[in-house]
Design a protein around this motif. Structure first.
Motif, PDB file in Angstrom:
ATOM      1  N   SER A  80      32.655 -24.468 -11.415  1.00 12.78           N
ATOM      2  CA  SER A  80      33.184 -25.826 -11.569  1.00 12.78           C
ATOM      3  C   SER A  80      33.029 -26.638 -10.294  1.00 12.78           C
ATOM      4  CB  SER A  80      34.655 -25.770 -11.989  1.00 12.78           C
ATOM      5  OG  SER A  80      35.415 -25.052 -11.018  1.00 12.78           O
ATOM      6  N   SER A 252      33.691 -24.734 -20.592  1.00 11.40           N
ATOM      7  CA  SER A 252      33.296 -25.462 -19.385  1.00 11.40           C
ATOM      8  C   SER A 252      31.947 -24.965 -18.883  1.00 11.40           C
ATOM      9  CB  SER A 252      34.357 -25.299 -18.291  1.00 11.40           C
ATOM     10  OG  SER A 252      35.579 -25.888 -18.706  1.00 11.40           O
ATOM     11  N   PRO A 255      30.539 -28.667 -13.275  1.00 16.26           N
ATOM     12  CA  PRO A 255      31.207 -29.954 -13.021  1.00 16.26           C
ATOM     13  C   PRO A 255      30.762 -31.089 -13.936  1.00 16.26           C
ATOM     14  CG  PRO A 255      29.570 -29.514 -11.323  1.00 16.26           C
ATOM     15  CD  PRO A 255      29.674 -28.259 -12.135  1.00 16.26           C
ATOM     16  N   ARG A 256      29.637 -30.904 -14.638  1.00 15.23           N
ATOM     17  CA  ARG A 256      29.094 -31.996 -15.431  1.00 15.23           C
ATOM     18  C   ARG A 256      29.475 -31.973 -16.911  1.00 15.23           C
ATOM     19  NH1 ARG A 256      28.144 -36.202 -12.266  1.00 15.23           N
ATOM     20  NH2 ARG A 256      26.431 -35.927 -10.787  1.00 15.23           N
ATOM     21  N   ASP A 258      32.096 -30.415 -20.183  1.00 18.88           N
ATOM     22  CA  ASP A 258      33.044 -29.642 -20.981  1.00 18.88           C
ATOM     23  C   ASP A 258      32.734 -29.899 -22.448  1.00 18.88           C
ATOM     24  OD1 ASP A 258      34.404 -28.478 -18.900  1.00 18.88           O
ATOM     25  OD2 ASP A 258      36.193 -29.751 -19.052  1.00 18.88           O
ATOM     26  N   SER A 296      40.492 -32.526 -18.490  1.00 16.16           N
ATOM     27  CA  SER A 296      39.114 -32.205 -18.125  1.00 16.16           C
ATOM     28  C   SER A 296      38.670 -32.987 -16.900  1.00 16.16           C
ATOM     29  CB  SER A 296      38.178 -32.524 -19.293  1.00 16.16           C
ATOM     30  OG  SER A 296      36.818 -32.373 -18.902  1.00 16.16           O
ATOM     31  N   ALA A 298      35.364 -32.653 -15.973  1.00 17.71           N
ATOM     32  CA  ALA A 298      33.918 -32.718 -16.131  1.00 17.71           C
ATOM     33  C   ALA A 298      33.464 -34.166 -16.320  1.00 17.71           C
ATOM     34  CB  ALA A 298      33.482 -31.878 -17.323  1.00 17.71           C
ATOM     35  N   LYS A 301      32.295 -35.196 -21.589  1.00 22.19           N
ATOM     36  CA  LYS A 301      33.195 -34.488 -22.499  1.00 22.19           C
ATOM     37  C   LYS A 301      32.622 -34.642 -23.902  1.00 22.19           C
ATOM     38  CE  LYS A 301      36.544 -36.154 -19.236  1.00 22.19           C
ATOM     39  NZ  LYS A 301      35.483 -36.861 -18.465  1.00 22.19           N
TER      40      LYS A 301
END
Length: 462
Positions: A80, A252, A255-256, A258, A296, A298, A301
């Motif tokens: 993440s 997940s 980082p980009r 979910d 979230s 991310a 989504k």
């Protein structure tokens, strides 16, 4: 995995194809009670790595005989907190496997769309439902209007509608007869949803089949109970086989991205259009989704659903009555099932949750819809996109009418030239999403069964 006799599952996995750094885990026994299926959860895998695995089974009859190994690979999500440059992620989605009498055709190489998807090397696959067609038996041949013959591989269990646990299991086993599907599954993790044809067309818990002479069992609830068990045995679900099935989960992928998997089948009320019939996701799932989206971190989504939000899907398409989808076909303010979605969309807006879009299937043609509050009867939401794909190997249908309650606009759609268009005539499609880890740009592409691009949309995060 699945064995052909009572056996112990053994998994070797490594970060090198030579298995020089392999670790071994002994899994559970595959027994008749689970149709000789088994699964094991691998924990503490290194992020952002290709994992090679090898599965064998030890015969419990002599504790000596080993099966031939089944080998495969998959890539773990980036951490993440990974650097953006290493956080690229891609996935494919579609639905509808072996429907309307279009099964595995050995003369054309089987379900080759799975090979087309594999060649894109996606990080994962979202199957948006109708993973089997338990209510669609197969015949050896199906004739096209131009006289050509589609020739199916047929098994005894696929020659009738599924009514027993073994028959539902055999519907899943049928799909595994396809080389393309097995090769794809060995390399691409799957997030599976269920929809109606895992049980019977447009099923609800209350549905009766008294008018369908194919069925000796007349209540859909009994069929759904068998189907759920088979689904849990044959799909890669983290939960065990006992207790209530909970499909709705967040996945997940660094980082980009979910991904939020929904269940639009298990918690709905009857397929009637009524102001008091509001249950579709159900209170618990709706509350979970709101909080999961809110928490979230991310960039993107993506909500994975088995049915579109704004397309009219009747319970009985012949008489245009009832509703299998959540759209009420009235174009007015939300009522009935639409109230749950109105609540969700308003929550997303008021909590300033950004970059939420939907992927789905069900209607057997690909489309992109933009939901615009300026064109909607209900306007308390932020604009978003819904991407529809499918089928994988089934008939082509559509187009479906739009319900204007949430203001959907057709950005793209490819509809068949006739009802039940065959895979030989171009009925099959999948969607492909690629997210650039460095810039965050998300590219969504609709593709045909060969992987050729039909439409592409680039979205920058906001």
């Amino acid at each position: 995995g699945r064995a052909d006799r009572p056996a112990r599952m053994i998994v070797d996995y490594a970060t090198t194809e030579s298995f020089t750094d392999a670790r071994r885990v002994e899994g559970p026994s595959a027994l008749g009670a689970t149709d000789f299926t088994s699964r094991i959860r691998l924990d503490a895998l290194p992020p952002g790595q290709t994992i090679f695995y090898r599965v064998t089974y030890l015969d419990l009859g002599d504790l000596k005989t080993l099966s031939e190994p089944a080998v495969g690979r998959f890539r773990t999500p980036p951490a993440s907190g990974a650097a953006a440059s290493s956080a690229d992620v891609s996935f494919v989605w579609s639905a509808d496997t072996a429907g309307q009498g279009w099964g595995i055709n050995p003369e054309i190489g089987g379900m080759t769309i799975y090979e087309s998807m594999r060649r894109f090397e996606p990080d994962f696959f979202v199957h948006c439902g109708d993973t089997i067609y338990a209510d669609n038996p197969l015949s050896p041949e199906k004739k096209l209007p131009d006289g050509r013959l589609w020739k199916n591989l047929v098994t005894e269990a696929k020659s009738k509608v599924a009514e027993s646990l073994d028959e539902f299991r055999s519907n899943h086993l049928y799909n595994f007869l396809d080389d393309n599907l097995r090769r794809f599954n060995a390399e691409v993790p799957m997030m599976a949803l269920w929809d109606d044809h895992e049980v019977v067309d447009n099923w609800t818990w209350e549905k009766r089949l008294d008018a369908d002479p194919r069925y000796k069992i007349k209540d859909a609830r009994s069929l759904a109970t068998f189907s759920e068990r088979a689904f849990r045995e044959y799909m890669p679900l983290a939960d065990g086989l006992d207790g209530p099935m909970r499909l709705y989960r967040r996945f997940s992928f660094g980082p980009r991205l979910d991904l939020f998997r929904l269940d639009m089948r298990s918690f709905r009320g009857p397929n009637t259009v009524d102001v008091s019939n509001t249950a579709y996701l159900g209170n618990d799932q709706l509350a979970w989704l709101k909080q999961a989206l809110k928490s979230s971190k991310a960039t993107w989504k993506i909500v994975a659903a088995d049915m579109p939000l704004g397309l009219v899907v009747y319970d009985d398409w012949r008489t245009k009555t009832g509703a299998d989808g959540l759209a009420n076909a009235d174009d007015g303010p939300p009522f009935g099932r639409e109230l749950e979605i109105a609540s969700l969309l308003a929550f997303i807006k008021h909590e300033d949750i950004r970059n939420v879009h939907w992927i789905t299937a069900d209607v057997h043609y690909p489309a992109t819809h933009r939901y615009d509050p300026a064109r909607a009867a209900f306007s308390d939401f932020t604009p978003f996109y819904e991407f529809v794909s499918g089928p994988l190997c089934a008939g082509g249908f559509g187009p479906n009418a739009l319900d204007r309650t949430f203001g959907p606009q057709i950005v793209f759609q490819k509809t068949p030239s006739r009802i039940d268009l065959s895979p030989l005539e171009g009925s099959c499609h999948f969607g492909h999403v690629k997210i650039d880890g460095r810039t965050g740009l998300m590219t969504v592409t609709h593709r045909d069964a060969k992987g050729e691009a039909l439409y592409r949309l680039d979205l920058a995060p906001v």
